[in-house]
Design a protein around this motif. Structure first.
Motif, PDB file in Angstrom:
ATOM      1  N   ARG A  93      46.991  39.079  39.627  1.00 23.83           N
ATOM      2  CA  ARG A  93      45.678  38.758  40.186  1.00 23.83           C
ATOM      3  C   ARG A  93      45.782  37.660  41.230  1.00 23.83           C
ATOM      4  O   ARG A  93      45.133  37.723  42.282  1.00 23.83           O
ATOM      5  CB  ARG A  93      44.718  38.323  39.076  1.00 23.83           C
ATOM      6  CG  ARG A  93      44.376  39.398  38.068  1.00 23.83           C
ATOM      7  CD  ARG A  93      43.411  38.886  37.013  1.00 23.83           C
ATOM      8  NE  ARG A  93      42.254  38.245  37.609  1.00 23.83           N
ATOM      9  CZ  ARG A  93      42.004  36.935  37.582  1.00 23.83           C
ATOM     10  NH1 ARG A  93      42.828  36.113  36.961  1.00 23.83           N
ATOM     11  NH2 ARG A  93      40.934  36.450  38.158  1.00 23.83           N
ATOM     12  N   ASP A  94      46.579  36.649  40.960  1.00 23.44           N
ATOM     13  CA  ASP A  94      46.721  35.548  41.902  1.00 23.44           C
ATOM     14  C   ASP A  94      47.363  36.012  43.213  1.00 23.44           C
ATOM     15  O   ASP A  94      47.009  35.546  44.301  1.00 23.44           O
ATOM     16  CB  ASP A  94      47.553  34.420  41.279  1.00 23.44           C
ATOM     17  CG  ASP A  94      46.835  33.739  40.126  1.00 23.44           C
ATOM     18  OD1 ASP A  94      45.588  33.794  40.094  1.00 23.44           O
ATOM     19  OD2 ASP A  94      47.509  33.166  39.249  1.00 23.44           O
ATOM     20  N   THR A  97      44.700  38.096  45.227  1.00 21.48           N
ATOM     21  CA  THR A  97      43.628  37.310  45.838  1.00 21.48           C
ATOM     22  C   THR A  97      44.144  36.213  46.759  1.00 21.48           C
ATOM     23  O   THR A  97      43.378  35.396  47.245  1.00 21.48           O
ATOM     24  CB  THR A  97      42.746  36.677  44.745  1.00 21.48           C
ATOM     25  OG1 THR A  97      43.564  35.891  43.861  1.00 21.48           O
ATOM     26  CG2 THR A  97      42.025  37.752  43.946  1.00 21.48           C
ATOM     27  N   ARG A  99      46.117  33.572  46.171  1.00 25.23           N
ATOM     28  CA  ARG A  99      46.174  32.196  45.673  1.00 25.23           C
ATOM     29  C   ARG A  99      47.497  31.555  46.065  1.00 25.23           C
ATOM     30  O   ARG A  99      48.559  32.062  45.726  1.00 25.23           O
ATOM     31  CB  ARG A  99      46.026  32.179  44.149  1.00 25.23           C
ATOM     32  CG  ARG A  99      44.675  32.608  43.628  1.00 25.23           C
ATOM     33  CD  ARG A  99      43.619  31.550  43.865  1.00 25.23           C
ATOM     34  NE  ARG A  99      43.870  30.328  43.142  1.00 25.23           N
ATOM     35  CZ  ARG A  99      43.377  30.058  41.928  1.00 25.23           C
ATOM     36  NH1 ARG A  99      42.636  30.954  41.317  1.00 25.23           N
ATOM     37  NH2 ARG A  99      43.623  28.906  41.340  1.00 25.23           N
ATOM     38  N   ASP A 208      35.571  31.499  40.603  1.00 23.75           N
ATOM     39  CA  ASP A 208      36.427  32.665  40.852  1.00 23.75           C
ATOM     40  C   ASP A 208      35.748  33.995  40.562  1.00 23.75           C
ATOM     41  O   ASP A 208      36.428  35.012  40.430  1.00 23.75           O
ATOM     42  CB  ASP A 208      37.705  32.556  39.998  1.00 23.75           C
ATOM     43  CG  ASP A 208      38.476  31.289  40.291  1.00 23.75           C
ATOM     44  OD1 ASP A 208      38.610  30.947  41.468  1.00 23.75           O
ATOM     45  OD2 ASP A 208      38.928  30.642  39.327  1.00 23.75           O
ATOM     46  N   GLU A 210      33.980  36.149  42.332  1.00 17.73           N
ATOM     47  CA  GLU A 210      34.215  37.220  43.302  1.00 17.73           C
ATOM     48  C   GLU A 210      35.652  37.729  43.222  1.00 17.73           C
ATOM     49  O   GLU A 210      35.893  38.945  43.251  1.00 17.73           O
ATOM     50  CB  GLU A 210      33.894  36.724  44.714  1.00 17.73           C
ATOM     51  CG  GLU A 210      32.411  36.458  44.952  1.00 17.73           C
ATOM     52  CD  GLU A 210      32.134  36.059  46.376  1.00 17.73           C
ATOM     53  OE1 GLU A 210      33.065  36.119  47.210  1.00 17.73           O
ATOM     54  OE2 GLU A 210      30.987  35.687  46.664  1.00 17.73           O
ATOM     55  N   ASP A 211      36.624  36.814  43.135  1.00 16.78           N
ATOM     56  CA  ASP A 211      38.018  37.232  43.018  1.00 16.78           C
ATOM     57  C   ASP A 211      38.258  38.003  41.723  1.00 16.78           C
ATOM     58  O   ASP A 211      39.017  38.982  41.693  1.00 16.78           O
ATOM     59  CB  ASP A 211      38.945  36.012  43.072  1.00 16.78           C
ATOM     60  CG  ASP A 211      39.020  35.395  44.461  1.00 16.78           C
ATOM     61  OD1 ASP A 211      38.596  36.060  45.429  1.00 16.78           O
ATOM     62  OD2 ASP A 211      39.493  34.255  44.568  1.00 16.78           O
ATOM     63  N   ASP A 212      37.618  37.558  40.641  1.00 18.29           N
ATOM     64  CA  ASP A 212      37.785  38.247  39.360  1.00 18.29           C
ATOM     65  C   ASP A 212      37.278  39.687  39.442  1.00 18.29           C
ATOM     66  O   ASP A 212      37.937  40.613  38.970  1.00 18.29           O
ATOM     67  CB  ASP A 212      37.027  37.499  38.258  1.00 18.29           C
ATOM     68  CG  ASP A 212      37.699  36.196  37.859  1.00 18.29           C
ATOM     69  OD1 ASP A 212      38.883  36.034  38.181  1.00 18.29           O
ATOM     70  OD2 ASP A 212      37.034  35.359  37.230  1.00 18.29           O
ATOM     71  N   THR A 214      37.053  41.516  42.051  1.00 23.42           N
ATOM     72  CA  THR A 214      37.938  42.280  42.927  1.00 23.42           C
ATOM     73  C   THR A 214      39.150  42.810  42.173  1.00 23.42           C
ATOM     74  O   THR A 214      39.642  43.909  42.443  1.00 23.42           O
ATOM     75  CB  THR A 214      38.404  41.415  44.102  1.00 23.42           C
ATOM     76  OG1 THR A 214      37.261  41.001  44.861  1.00 23.42           O
ATOM     77  CG2 THR A 214      39.364  42.174  45.020  1.00 23.42           C
ATOM     78  N   THR A 215      39.630  42.021  41.209  1.00 25.49           N
ATOM     79  CA  THR A 215      40.849  42.392  40.489  1.00 25.49           C
ATOM     80  C   THR A 215      40.564  42.959  39.103  1.00 25.49           C
ATOM     81  O   THR A 215      41.452  43.049  38.268  1.00 25.49           O
ATOM     82  CB  THR A 215      41.780  41.174  40.360  1.00 25.49           C
ATOM     83  OG1 THR A 215      41.057  40.074  39.768  1.00 25.49           O
ATOM     84  CG2 THR A 215      42.313  40.754  41.724  1.00 25.49           C
ATOM     85  N   GLN A 222      31.191  37.198  34.707  1.00 30.18           N
ATOM     86  CA  GLN A 222      31.304  38.043  35.890  1.00 30.18           C
ATOM     87  C   GLN A 222      30.246  39.137  35.883  1.00 30.18           C
ATOM     88  O   GLN A 222      29.668  39.472  36.924  1.00 30.18           O
ATOM     89  CB  GLN A 222      32.702  38.660  35.968  1.00 30.18           C
ATOM     90  CG  GLN A 222      33.808  37.667  36.241  1.00 30.18           C
ATOM     91  CD  GLN A 222      34.410  37.106  34.976  1.00 30.18           C
ATOM     92  OE1 GLN A 222      33.817  37.184  33.894  1.00 30.18           O
ATOM     93  NE2 GLN A 222      35.590  36.528  35.078  1.00 30.18           N
TER      94      GLN A 222
END
Length: 306
Positions: A93-94, A97, A99, A208, A210-212, A214-215, A222
């Motif tokens: 995930r990192d 996105t 990171r 996080d 939005e990033d969560d 996405t993944t 969320q």
């Protein structure tokens, strides 16, 4: 847990994970840099905070020097294992996105190193926990197991709040069950811990969301969305403050009442829409301060646990 050690992961991000793991072996910055990277991957802030709270509660409830040191050691190893597990589990995930603030994504340490550290800390945590006594040790190991279960899958479900709630509720029990006669903590302490855990979960997710999404991480905050997730953070944290001030039989002093008033103001700051727009850091900063105040109130009321 073979994937944890081997560095393999399923899904669309597998190749990226392999690439990061390989590049990490060629960009080593020396043993000092790797050690600092490994420390950073353990989530030192939350790990130390939980350890300090448990240590202070053990000291203020009469666990004695030996019991306090043992509590600190068991909780620290458990928290380190959870932090390292979290960074290793989130590697794909990192990467996805972008990171660049994580030691694993920058190649400071390898996935194998972090996974090995997580498992070693977990192995150390077991005898240290049981040395506190079967009751206190068993409860602590349940809390650690819940944190690992969150990292390894529950975070993606509507029950993402549950491991936080139960683990935080059990923290006072880790301390009191090590006392003579092994008493359970009063109900107000466990209720406040559960509320603090729910609020801490939502607070941790806020930056996080939005990033969560996405993944593919769709825990309860969320699914609720940013605004309702702020409510999920603020309301339980304010409720925890209220329980900590009003719950114990010993009357609250000026410091506790001041803390409750400040948490009320911070809760309003979290819930109300920020003037600077949706990307304002104010709600997240306010939730962090709320959590810190709740922890301070828990420590202040710690003597009432015994």
């Amino acid at each position: 847990m073979n994937w944890l050690i081997s560095g393999r992961s399923d899904g669309a991000y597998a190749q990226a994970v392999h690439t990061t793991a390989a590049s990490a072996t060629t960009r080593r910055s020396g043993s000092g840099g790797r050690l600092l990277g490994l420390l950073a991957a353990s989530h030192p802030g939350p790990s130390l905070t939980v350890t300090v709270v448990a240590t202070v509660l053990a000291a203020t409830t009469g666990r004695g020097l030996g019991g306090t040191v043992l509590t600190a050691s068991a909780v620290l190893t458990g928290q380190l294992s959870v932090g390292w597990c979290n960074d290793r589990a989130d590697l794909h995930r990192d990467i996805a996105t972008g990171r660049r603030d994580k030691p694993l994504t920058t190649g400071t340490v390898t996935p194998r190193t972090v996974a090995t550290a997580a498992l070693c800390a977990l192995v150390l945590c077991v005898p240290l926990s049981l040395a506190m006594g079967p009751a206190a040790g068993g409860v602590h190991l349940v809390a650690v197991a819940l944190a690992w279960s969150y990292n390894l899958g529950i975070k993606r479900t509507p029950l993402s709040w549950l491991p936080y709630a139960v683990a935080f509720a059990l923290l006072p029990a880790v301390v009191t069950l090590g006392l003579p006669n092994h008493p359970w903590p009063p109900g107000w302490a466990m209720a406040a811990g559960a509320l603090l855990g729910i609020g801490a979960h939502a607070s941790n997710v806020l930056p996080d969301i939005e990033d969560d999404l996405t993944t593919g991480v769709r825990g309860l905050p969320q699914r609720l969305g940013a605004h309702r997730a702020r409510l999920m953070a603020a309301v339980p944290l304010l409720a925890a403050s209220t329980v900590l001030v009003l719950g114990p039989s010993t009357p609250a002093g000026p410091l506790e009442w001041t803390g409750l008033a400040v948490t009320g103001a911070l809760a309003a700051a979290v819930v109300l829409p920020p003037r600077s727009g949706a990307r304002s850091r104010l709600p997240f900063t306010a939730t962090l301060l709320l959590a810190v105040l709740d922890v301070a109130l828990l420590v202040l009321r710690g003597a009432a646990l015994a």
